[in-house]
Design an enzyme around this catalytic site. Structure first.
Site, PDB file in Angstrom:
ATOM      1  N   ARG A  95       0.790  -1.235   0.000  1.00 18.29           N
ATOM      2  CA  ARG A  95       0.000   0.000   0.000  1.00 18.29           C
ATOM      3  C   ARG A  95       0.820   1.283   0.000  1.00 18.29           C
ATOM      4  O   ARG A  95       0.268   2.373   0.113  1.00 18.29           O
ATOM      5  CB  ARG A  95      -0.986   0.056   1.174  1.00 18.29           C
ATOM      6  CG  ARG A  95      -2.008  -1.033   1.164  1.00 18.29           C
ATOM      7  CD  ARG A  95      -3.179  -0.774   2.071  1.00 18.29           C
ATOM      8  NE  ARG A  95      -2.801  -0.474   3.441  1.00 18.29           N
ATOM      9  CZ  ARG A  95      -3.655  -0.115   4.372  1.00 18.29           C
ATOM     10  NH1 ARG A  95      -4.934   0.002   4.101  1.00 18.29           N
ATOM     11  NH2 ARG A  95      -3.258   0.135   5.603  1.00 18.29           N
ATOM     12  N   ASP A  96       2.147   1.185  -0.130  1.00 13.21           N
ATOM     13  CA  ASP A  96       2.961   2.402  -0.161  1.00 13.21           C
ATOM     14  C   ASP A  96       4.158   2.217  -1.084  1.00 13.21           C
ATOM     15  O   ASP A  96       5.286   2.612  -0.759  1.00 13.21           O
ATOM     16  CB  ASP A  96       3.408   2.780   1.254  1.00 13.21           C
ATOM     17  CG  ASP A  96       3.952   4.200   1.342  1.00 13.21           C
ATOM     18  OD1 ASP A  96       3.663   5.018   0.442  1.00 13.21           O
ATOM     19  OD2 ASP A  96       4.665   4.501   2.317  1.00 13.21           O
ATOM     20  N   ILE A  97       3.926   1.618  -2.240  1.00 17.35           N
ATOM     21  CA  ILE A  97       4.993   1.437  -3.223  1.00 17.35           C
ATOM     22  C   ILE A  97       5.348   2.803  -3.785  1.00 17.35           C
ATOM     23  O   ILE A  97       4.490   3.525  -4.293  1.00 17.35           O
ATOM     24  CB  ILE A  97       4.544   0.506  -4.378  1.00 17.35           C
ATOM     25  CG1 ILE A  97       4.174  -0.880  -3.841  1.00 17.35           C
ATOM     26  CG2 ILE A  97       5.617   0.427  -5.462  1.00 17.35           C
ATOM     27  CD1 ILE A  97       5.313  -1.638  -3.222  1.00 17.35           C
ATOM     28  N   ASN A 101      10.707   3.863  -1.094  1.00 15.60           N
ATOM     29  CA  ASN A 101      10.644   2.579  -0.384  1.00 15.60           C
ATOM     30  C   ASN A 101      11.338   1.445  -1.129  1.00 15.60           C
ATOM     31  O   ASN A 101      11.155   0.277  -0.802  1.00 15.60           O
ATOM     32  CB  ASN A 101       9.190   2.211  -0.092  1.00 15.60           C
ATOM     33  CG  ASN A 101       8.615   3.065   1.011  1.00 15.60           C
ATOM     34  OD1 ASN A 101       9.331   3.545   1.872  1.00 15.60           O
ATOM     35  ND2 ASN A 101       7.312   3.272   0.981  1.00 15.60           N
TER      36      ASN A 101
END
Length: 193
Positions: A95-97, A101
């Protein structure tokens, strides 16, 4: 809520044992402080590398960009298909590509996905409230930006945004405000690279 989310990150990440995911060695509480002990990667995040390429006016080589995305996809495949001890799907979504990251080591060029801090998984203690958006807006899928239920395809959409930006050296969904960015994503118009 923050402590629950922090502990969920540690629990979810510690179940993932893959060469393309930053490894969690330990987590817990010491006195009043919570901690996560994780693998150190001597390198930089992809966002920093992309900014450096912009400054010097050179794109990342195509084969390197494809290699990075291939390694990211291997990490996501592992997380997306992870099962528990009873062979039940954990349904882990990152949910935070985003480029910040994705870590790349100096020595061997290893690519590792980091920060499962807002990951979603079956059995997680912390549940995001309906209508609350988690993640960097400019890398969300249309469903995620609309607050709709998401599945593995949302992470893949975000990965596609990273690939687009690596190949074109320009931001795909970035506007003057968060609201405008979310509107762009909800009705995506992707110019050909």
């Amino acid at each position: 809520d923050f402590v629950d989310m922090f502990m969920d990150e540690a629990r979810i990440s510690s179940t993932l044992n893959h060469s393309n995911i930053i490894h969690i060695f330990d987590f817990g509480q010491l006195d009043q402080n919570y901690f996560i002990a994780m693998e150190y990667l001597h390198g930089r995040d992809l966002k920093t590398l992309m900014k450096k390429c912009q400054r010097v006016g050179r794109p990342l080589p195509l084969d390197f960009a494809v290699f990075v995305l291939h390694e990211m996809c291997k990490a996501l495949d592992h997380a997306h298909h992870k099962k528990d001890g009873q062979n039940k799907d954990l349904n882990i979504l990152h949910r935070d590509i985003s480029p910040s990251n994705v870590l790349i080591s100096y020595e061997e060029g290893q690519v590792k996905l980091a920060d499962f801090g807002i990951a979603k998984a079956e059995g997680a203690t912390y549940q995001t409230q309906a209508g609350v958006l988690k993640g960097k807006f400019e890398y969300m899928s249309p469903e995620q930006a609309s607050g709709k239920p998401i599945d593995r395809r949302s992470d893949l959409f975000s990965t596609g945004i990273v690939l687009y930006e690596l190949l074109t050296r320009r931001r795909l969904f970035k506007a003057k405000s968060d609201i405008e960015t979310l509107e762009m994503i909800r009705d995506p118009k992707v110019p050909p690279p």
